[in-house]
Design a protein around this motif. Structure first.
Motif, mmCIF file in Angstrom:
data_model
loop_
_atom_site.group_PDB
_atom_site.id
_atom_site.type_symbol
_atom_site.label_atom_id
_atom_site.label_comp_id
_atom_site.label_asym_id
_atom_site.label_seq_id
_atom_site.Cartn_x
_atom_site.Cartn_y
_atom_site.Cartn_z
ATOM 1 N N ILE A 1 1.184 11.395 -22.918
ATOM 2 C CA ILE A 1 2.071 10.928 -23.994
ATOM 3 C C ILE A 1 2.170 9.399 -23.976
ATOM 4 C CG2 ILE A 1 3.413 13.056 -24.111
ATOM 5 C CD1 ILE A 1 5.546 11.677 -22.400
ATOM 6 N N GLY A 2 1.363 8.754 -23.141
ATOM 7 C CA GLY A 2 1.372 7.292 -23.089
ATOM 8 C C GLY A 2 0.086 6.755 -22.495
ATOM 9 N N ILE A 3 -0.420 5.690 -23.096
ATOM 10 C CA ILE A 3 -1.690 5.095 -22.652
ATOM 11 C C ILE A 3 -1.498 3.596 -22.476
ATOM 12 C CG2 ILE A 3 -4.090 4.614 -23.293
ATOM 13 C CD1 ILE A 3 -4.035 7.268 -24.870
ATOM 14 N N ARG A 4 -1.886 3.083 -21.340
ATOM 15 C CA ARG A 4 -1.841 1.647 -21.082
ATOM 16 C C ARG A 4 -3.107 0.993 -21.651
ATOM 17 N NH1 ARG A 4 -0.450 4.369 -16.552
ATOM 18 N NH2 ARG A 4 -2.489 4.049 -15.553
ATOM 19 N N ARG A 5 -2.930 -0.159 -22.275
ATOM 20 C CA ARG A 5 -4.058 -0.890 -22.886
ATOM 21 C C ARG A 5 -4.126 -2.286 -22.277
ATOM 22 N NH1 ARG A 5 -5.187 0.825 -28.518
ATOM 23 N NH2 ARG A 5 -5.686 -1.355 -28.907
ATOM 24 N N GLN A 6 -5.327 -2.713 -21.956
ATOM 25 C CA GLN A 6 -5.498 -4.043 -21.370
ATOM 26 C C GLN A 6 -6.849 -4.611 -21.778
ATOM 27 O OE1 GLN A 6 -5.127 -4.058 -17.128
ATOM 28 N NE2 GLN A 6 -5.170 -6.271 -16.946
ATOM 29 N N VAL A 7 -6.830 -5.815 -22.353
ATOM 30 C CA VAL A 7 -8.074 -6.525 -22.667
ATOM 31 C C VAL A 7 -8.500 -7.296 -21.419
ATOM 32 C CG1 VAL A 7 -9.170 -8.271 -24.103
ATOM 33 C CG2 VAL A 7 -7.510 -6.690 -25.113
ATOM 34 N N ILE A 8 -9.731 -7.083 -20.990
ATOM 35 C CA ILE A 8 -10.206 -7.650 -19.722
ATOM 36 C C ILE A 8 -11.487 -8.459 -19.949
ATOM 37 C CG2 ILE A 8 -11.050 -7.088 -17.413
ATOM 38 C CD1 ILE A 8 -9.432 -4.554 -17.509
ATOM 39 N N PRO A 9 -11.519 -9.704 -19.456
ATOM 40 C CA PRO A 9 -12.782 -10.454 -19.523
ATOM 41 C C PRO A 9 -13.841 -9.759 -18.669
ATOM 42 C CG PRO A 9 -10.923 -11.892 -18.991
ATOM 43 C CD PRO A 9 -10.438 -10.497 -18.854
ATOM 44 N N ARG A 10 -15.095 -9.807 -19.138
ATOM 45 C CA ARG A 10 -16.183 -9.163 -18.410
ATOM 46 C C ARG A 10 -17.369 -10.104 -18.297
ATOM 47 N NH1 ARG A 10 -19.544 -3.933 -20.646
ATOM 48 N NH2 ARG A 10 -19.708 -5.347 -22.428
ATOM 49 N N HIS A 11 -17.990 -10.130 -17.132
ATOM 50 C CA HIS A 11 -19.265 -10.820 -16.940
ATOM 51 C C HIS A 11 -20.343 -9.760 -16.770
ATOM 52 C CE1 HIS A 11 -17.595 -14.918 -15.359
ATOM 53 N NE2 HIS A 11 -17.060 -14.548 -16.506
ATOM 54 N N LYS A 12 -21.464 -9.932 -17.431
ATOM 55 C CA LYS A 12 -22.567 -8.975 -17.289
ATOM 56 C C LYS A 12 -23.879 -9.739 -17.257
ATOM 57 C CE LYS A 12 -22.705 -8.040 -22.278
ATOM 58 N NZ LYS A 12 -22.627 -6.983 -23.319
ATOM 59 N N LEU A 13 -24.827 -9.176 -16.516
ATOM 60 C CA LEU A 13 -26.123 -9.824 -16.386
ATOM 61 C C LEU A 13 -26.920 -9.708 -17.679
ATOM 62 C CD1 LEU A 13 -27.190 -8.627 -12.816
ATOM 63 C CD2 LEU A 13 -26.316 -10.881 -13.459
ATOM 64 N N SER A 14 -27.646 -10.756 -17.998
ATOM 65 C CA SER A 14 -28.557 -10.726 -19.133
ATOM 66 C C SER A 14 -29.623 -9.672 -18.873
ATOM 67 C CB SER A 14 -29.204 -12.093 -19.310
ATOM 68 O OG SER A 14 -30.172 -12.060 -20.327
ATOM 69 N N ARG A 15 -29.909 -8.844 -19.884
ATOM 70 C CA ARG A 15 -30.883 -7.764 -19.690
ATOM 71 C C ARG A 15 -31.758 -7.582 -20.928
ATOM 72 N NH1 ARG A 15 -26.302 -4.374 -20.142
ATOM 73 N NH2 ARG A 15 -25.464 -5.816 -18.584
ATOM 74 N N THR A 16 -32.936 -7.026 -20.694
ATOM 75 C CA THR A 16 -33.857 -6.710 -21.786
ATOM 76 C C THR A 16 -34.398 -5.298 -21.584
ATOM 77 O OG1 THR A 16 -35.731 -7.670 -20.573
ATOM 78 C CG2 THR A 16 -34.575 -9.097 -22.130
ATOM 79 N N ASP A 17 -34.628 -4.583 -22.680
ATOM 80 C CA ASP A 17 -35.222 -3.250 -22.617
ATOM 81 C C ASP A 17 -36.730 -3.383 -22.425
ATOM 82 O OD1 ASP A 17 -32.798 -1.882 -23.035
ATOM 83 O OD2 ASP A 17 -32.942 -2.173 -25.194
ATOM 84 N N GLN A 18 -37.281 -2.618 -21.484
ATOM 85 C CA GLN A 18 -38.713 -2.674 -21.220
ATOM 86 C C GLN A 18 -39.263 -1.269 -20.969
ATOM 87 O OE1 GLN A 18 -39.905 -5.553 -18.298
ATOM 88 N NE2 GLN A 18 -38.713 -7.206 -19.206
ATOM 89 N N VAL A 19 -40.545 -1.092 -21.246
ATOM 90 C CA VAL A 19 -41.229 0.182 -21.027
ATOM 91 C C VAL A 19 -42.458 -0.089 -20.161
ATOM 92 C CG1 VAL A 19 -42.417 2.124 -22.094
ATOM 93 C CG2 VAL A 19 -40.432 1.102 -23.236
ATOM 94 N N VAL A 20 -42.642 0.714 -19.108
ATOM 95 C CA VAL A 20 -43.802 0.544 -18.230
ATOM 96 C C VAL A 20 -44.606 1.842 -18.198
ATOM 97 C CG1 VAL A 20 -42.681 -1.199 -16.803
ATOM 98 C CG2 VAL A 20 -42.459 1.216 -16.194
ATOM 99 N N ALA A 21 -45.900 1.695 -17.972
ATOM 100 C CA ALA A 21 -46.790 2.862 -17.902
ATOM 101 C C ALA A 21 -47.006 3.240 -16.437
ATOM 102 C CB ALA A 21 -48.127 2.546 -18.567
ATOM 103 N N THR A 22 -46.799 4.520 -16.118
ATOM 104 C CA THR A 22 -47.016 5.025 -14.757
ATOM 105 C C THR A 22 -47.951 6.233 -14.815
ATOM 106 O OG1 THR A 22 -45.249 6.692 -14.678
ATOM 107 C CG2 THR A 22 -44.617 4.400 -14.288
#
Length: 398
Positions: free
Chosen positions: A325-346
């Motif tokens: 019946i109650g939800i706490r809300r908080q805006v939080i700063p976030r740091h994340k690593l730079s990333r790229t999507d890649q596909v490799v053949a195995t």
């Protein structure tokens, strides 16, 4: 050393407030005026006046030009910028990026295209001068990073070329999608399309004042006088703090919403179902943590990490799918690593994953677990075999 500008938008942001604040922080007004005039506007003048807003000094910028009634399209403004002889290439690209934000929003709001949409207020000479002037100011000052506070829009209504509309105006609201908004009861248009577009095009993060060494502070005055506060934009210019400097290229900064509730009267099946619904609806993560609640009852702390624009819909799922019946809300700063999507053949087939860049500059590759699991089952090999093959293939192809 990266130079950073922090836009403190307590009273919103507009084009003239931005230009005034940047001039007050050290940008050369004569160079800005010469740059804008070279766009084929030889009679244009830019004057700066020191004014008081609620007792605080600030710079008020005024653009002077002959009367005109032109409604310009995006390509008209782009041609003016490209033809300017006193604007550096970097400033031209930034100015066009800002105008593109406005054009995309106007096209969406009016059901038009980028080629056909025409500007009204933002296509006027004073708005063109504000945007191009801000771009020239930021690039000439060597500002590489822009961050800003959450943005108040004000409340009430205004009259634009298309009639009476609610605040934020339709184009402003469209531009500000994805930008944290600060609540404000001030009955006035605090943020204009021009100001919103400058932030959307330039700011990499919205939140509190970052770690930095401050060198100059500028105050730009808005046109209106507000009863409750100074109608000014504060821009703080400095250098990224030493602790942040080495990671500035690889670490991305944003903000997320944390939704939390403690539950002691829900079955495990109900909470598991709620977690699945939340993930399906776009939550970034859902975490269940055992906890002890009042009267010694065992419970579960349900935490949901979400993009800010999805918080309302995910909160509704939490209320509907659990007994909370109650939800706490908080805006939080976030740091994340730079990333790229890649596909490799195995040897087991193609494997997709993400390559991330560490603060040291080194990179690592992590295959997508669901795909790796499917491939391992199909090939009748261990999960570790597929992961190892994918990481080896990625390393070999770098």
């Amino acid at each position: 050393m990266p130079k950073i500008a922090y836009f403190d938008c307590l009273s919103g942001i507009s084009g003239d407030m931005t230009l005034g604040a940047l001039v007050d922080a050290g940008a050369e007004i004569a160079a800005i005026e010469a740059a804008v005039r070279s766009m084929g506007l030889p009679e244009l003048t830019i004057t700066c006046t020191e004014v008081k807003k609620h007792g605080f000094r600030a710079i008020k910028v005024d653009i002077g030009h002959p009367p005109e009634h032109a409604h310009r399209h995006l390509h008209h403004i782009t041609d003016m910028i490209d033809g300017a002889t006193e604007i550096e290439p970097e400033a031209k690209e930034l100015a066009k990026k800002i105008f593109h934000q406005v054009a995309v929003a106007e096209a969406k709001v009016h059901g038009s295209t980028l080629q056909k949409v025409h500007f009204h207020e933002v296509g006027a000479i004073d708005s063109i001068a504000d945007i191009v002037g801000a771009a020239v100011a930021m690039t000439s000052m060597g500002i590489e990073i822009v961050e800003a506070s959450p943005v108040p829009t004000g409340t009430g209504s205004i009259t634009i070329a298309h009639g009476k509309v609610s605040i934020p105006a339709p184009a402003t609201a469209e531009i500000l999608k994805g930008v944290p908004i600060a609540a404000s009861s001030v009955e006035c248009e605090l943020t204009t399309p021009t100001g919103a577009a400058i932030l959307k095009a330039c700011a990499r993060r919205f939140g509190p004042l970052p770690s930095m060494t401050m060198h100059s502070i500028g105050f730009g005055a808005g046109t209106k006088d507000l009863e409750s506060q100074a109608n000014v934009l504060r821009v703080i210019v400095g250098e990224v703090a030493a602790s942040e400097r080495s990671a500035s290229n690889s670490i991305q900064r944003d903000e997320i919403m944390l939704l939390e509730t403690n539950i002691d009267d829900c079955t495990a099946e109900q909470i598991a179902d709620a977690a699945e619904r939340l993930m399906d609806a776009g939550a970034l993560d859902v975490i269940q943590t055992p906890c002890q609640m009042k009267k010694g009852r065992s419970g579960v702390s349900l935490s949901v990490i979400a993009n800010i624009d999805q918080a309302a819909s995910l909160e509704a799922i939490m209320f509907e799918s659990t007994s909370t019946i109650g939800i706490r809300r908080q805006v939080i700063p976030r740091h994340k690593l730079s990333r790229t999507d890649q596909v490799v053949a195995t040897a087991f087939g193609e494997v997709s994953g993400k390559a991330v860049t560490l603060p040291s500059g080194q990179q690592r590759f992590k295959p997508e677990y669901d795909l790796v699991s499917q491939i391992a089952k199909r090939a009748n090999v261990s999960l570790a075999d597929v992961v190892s093959a994918a990481q080896t293939a990625w390393s070999d192809n770098r």
